[in-house]
Structures are given as C-alpha cells and as structure tokens.
Design a protein around this motif. Structure first.
Motif, mmCIF file in Angstrom:
data_model
loop_
_atom_site.group_PDB
_atom_site.id
_atom_site.type_symbol
_atom_site.label_atom_id
_atom_site.label_comp_id
_atom_site.label_asym_id
_atom_site.label_seq_id
_atom_site.Cartn_x
_atom_site.Cartn_y
_atom_site.Cartn_z
ATOM 1 N N ALA A 194 0.814 -1.214 0.000
ATOM 2 C CA ALA A 194 0.000 0.000 0.000
ATOM 3 C C ALA A 194 0.852 1.270 0.000
ATOM 4 C CB ALA A 194 -0.944 0.005 1.206
ATOM 5 N N ASP A 195 2.120 1.156 0.409
ATOM 6 C CA ASP A 195 3.004 2.327 0.490
ATOM 7 C C ASP A 195 3.918 2.469 -0.725
ATOM 8 O OD1 ASP A 195 1.929 2.696 3.032
ATOM 9 O OD2 ASP A 195 3.573 1.619 4.018
ATOM 10 N N ILE A 196 3.864 1.524 -1.652
ATOM 11 C CA ILE A 196 4.850 1.485 -2.726
ATOM 12 C C ILE A 196 4.686 2.641 -3.706
ATOM 13 C CG2 ILE A 196 5.533 0.175 -4.796
ATOM 14 C CD1 ILE A 196 5.291 -2.370 -3.096
ATOM 15 N N ALA A 197 3.471 2.948 -4.110
ATOM 16 C CA ALA A 197 3.263 4.017 -5.098
ATOM 17 C C ALA A 197 3.841 5.335 -4.600
ATOM 18 C CB ALA A 197 1.783 4.161 -5.421
ATOM 19 N N ALA A 198 3.589 5.660 -3.349
ATOM 20 C CA ALA A 198 4.114 6.908 -2.792
ATOM 21 C C ALA A 198 5.636 6.886 -2.724
ATOM 22 C CB ALA A 198 3.522 7.154 -1.408
ATOM 23 N N ALA A 199 6.210 5.729 -2.390
ATOM 24 C CA ALA A 199 7.666 5.627 -2.300
ATOM 25 C C ALA A 199 8.342 5.873 -3.641
ATOM 26 C CB ALA A 199 8.049 4.246 -1.771
ATOM 27 N N LEU A 200 7.667 5.491 -4.730
ATOM 28 C CA LEU A 200 8.247 5.629 -6.074
ATOM 29 C C LEU A 200 7.873 6.941 -6.751
ATOM 30 C CD1 LEU A 200 7.713 1.976 -7.335
ATOM 31 C CD2 LEU A 200 9.886 3.045 -6.698
ATOM 32 N N GLY A 254 4.020 -7.309 -3.913
ATOM 33 C CA GLY A 254 4.972 -6.202 -3.922
ATOM 34 C C GLY A 254 5.583 -5.970 -5.290
ATOM 35 N N TYR A 255 6.070 -7.030 -5.916
ATOM 36 C CA TYR A 255 6.653 -6.891 -7.253
ATOM 37 C C TYR A 255 5.634 -6.298 -8.223
ATOM 38 C CZ TYR A 255 10.998 -9.650 -6.550
ATOM 39 O OH TYR A 255 12.233 -10.100 -6.166
ATOM 40 N N THR A 256 4.420 -6.856 -8.216
ATOM 41 C CA THR A 256 3.401 -6.395 -9.155
ATOM 42 C C THR A 256 3.020 -4.944 -8.890
ATOM 43 O OG1 THR A 256 2.528 -8.651 -9.249
ATOM 44 C CG2 THR A 256 1.141 -6.909 -10.138
ATOM 45 N N THR A 257 2.906 -4.573 -7.633
ATOM 46 C CA THR A 257 2.541 -3.201 -7.295
ATOM 47 C C THR A 257 3.609 -2.217 -7.748
ATOM 48 O OG1 THR A 257 1.291 -3.987 -5.377
ATOM 49 C CG2 THR A 257 1.872 -1.658 -5.417
ATOM 50 N N ALA A 258 4.863 -2.565 -7.565
ATOM 51 C CA ALA A 258 5.949 -1.680 -8.009
ATOM 52 C C ALA A 258 5.894 -1.471 -9.520
ATOM 53 C CB ALA A 258 7.298 -2.259 -7.594
ATOM 54 N N VAL A 259 5.700 -2.551 -10.259
ATOM 55 C CA VAL A 259 5.626 -2.437 -11.717
ATOM 56 C C VAL A 259 4.407 -1.617 -12.133
ATOM 57 C CG1 VAL A 259 5.317 -3.734 -13.864
ATOM 58 C CG2 VAL A 259 6.894 -4.577 -12.112
#
Length: 232
Positions: A64-70, A109-114
């Motif tokens: 849930a935090d990945i989009a903001a981190a990137l 996690g991998y899918t969300t980052a991509v």
C-alpha cells in the motif's frame, strides 16, 4: 540518459547491477527498506562509479506504500525487482506470518511496483523480476519460497501481455558464490557446486551479465532465464 530503478539494491547482486548501470551513465534509483540505508548505499555507489544514484525507502512487504515511495521517479526505462526476504519455513511447522511476508513481497509487492511505475515507462522499457532455483529444486523449509519463485514465472507471462510493448523477463540464479549469503556459508557453496555440470558457481558479475542481456536486448521478452551452470 536512461533511468533505471533497482528495487532491493543495497547489497549483493542488486547493488552490483545498480553499480554497472551507474558506470554506464544511467540515472539510477535504488531502494532499501529504510531511507538511511538507501541513502548510504546510494552515496557509496555514486562515489564508486562517478554516476548519479538516488536512494529511496521502499518495503515490498507493504504494497500500500509502494506508489508513494516511487513518486520521485518521473520517468523510467529499466525496472529491476530484486528485493526479497529469506524464509526457512517448513510445512510441518508453518509460520503463517513469515510466509505471508514473503508471498506479499515477491507477488503483490513486485506487481505493485511495476504497476506504479508503468505510467512513467518509455515504450521501449523493460522489466526484470528475480526468482530463484528453489522453484525447481525444493528443499526442507522452502515451501513458500518454492511457490513464490514459481509464481514469478506466472507474473512474467501475464505482465508481458498486459504491459506490451514493455518487455518483461525473469532471471533465476542458483547459488552465487560471492553474494553475502552464500559467501558466508562454505557448506552451502560446496553442496551447490557439486550439483552443477560446470563444477563452478556463478559470481555476481555473471548474473549481472545475464540481467543486462534480458534488460537490453530488444527482442528478449517473456523469458525465464535459469543461470545455474546446469544442474545434474
């Protein structure tokens, strides 16, 4: 100048790949679980290579935090997902929390980052996912690791279709002799070496070479590359 994001690059092969791209003049973003660690390693890589390296805090087990981190990455040409957690977890004494963290990291996690980066990918971008040979060679305690590394192959299939023309591949190394985990375990190195047909284990440089092929060759797509020296 190309932009490269390596998720999980504070040590080992991820760090080595980030260093190679920095030496080649790419604008490199690396991630670590904490901002302090990511910033420290980014500074080390910039000093070693003379390149531009930025550190970001990102925890794949918290999708849930990945989009903001990137969010600081405004454009991207190459995306590499290396990050993982180690899990010796037998089905006989199953640790649900540890298994959930691992599965979340390498699948969600991998899918969300991509997915988060896809709107900012160039049309000739490529994505590389790291799996591992536990998918083919399970051992006591590898139940979840074997399953999620096999799932990486499924991600390659679906993401290469969904994100086309962006290319998506995966790499599945065997034991890497100079990686931190293997270098510290002589018994593991000897066992792994005896299982190969070449009688030698890969170095991180060998794996980086394989990564560069998958990331840079314009017709390398939907490939699951095993780099294991041949397993007897």
């Amino acid at each position: 100048m190309s932009t490269v994001v390596v998720v999980g690059a504070t040590q080992g092969t991820g760090r080595a790949l980030a260093a190679e791209y920095a030496r080649r003049g790419a604008d490199v973003f690396i991630t670590g679980r904490t901002q302090e660690r990511a910033t420290t390693v980014a500074g080390e890589l910039a000093a070693e290579t003379g390149g531009t390296v930025t550190g970001l805090a990102l925890d794949l087990s918290r999708p849930a935090d990945i989009a903001a981190a990137l969010e600081p990455v405004r454009h991207v040409d190459r995306v590499v997902l290396v990050g993982m957690v180690r899990d010796m977890n037998s089905a006989r004494t199953y640790d649900v929390d540890a298994a959930t963290t691992l599965a979340t990291t390498k699948i969600v996690g991998y899918t969300t980052a991509v997915a988060s980066l896809h709107p900012r990918m160039s049309t000739d971008a490529s994505v590389l996912l790291f799996g591992g040979m536990a998918k083919d060679l399970p051992y006591p305690g590898s139940t979840t690791l074997t399953a999620v590394n096999a799932a990486v192959q499924g991600l390659v299939r679906t993401l290469s279709v969904e994100l086309a023309p962006v290319r998506v591949n995966s790499i599945h190394p065997w034991a890497i002799t100079d990686s931190p985990h293997v270098a510290a375990n002589e018994q593991l190195r000897d066992m792994a070496r005896k299982m190969t047909l070449t009688g030698r284990l890969a170095t991180m440089a060998d794996i980086v070479d394989g990564c560069l092929f998958l990331l840079e060759n314009p017709i390398a797509n939907a490939i699951d590359l095993k780099l294991n020296g041949g397993i007897a």
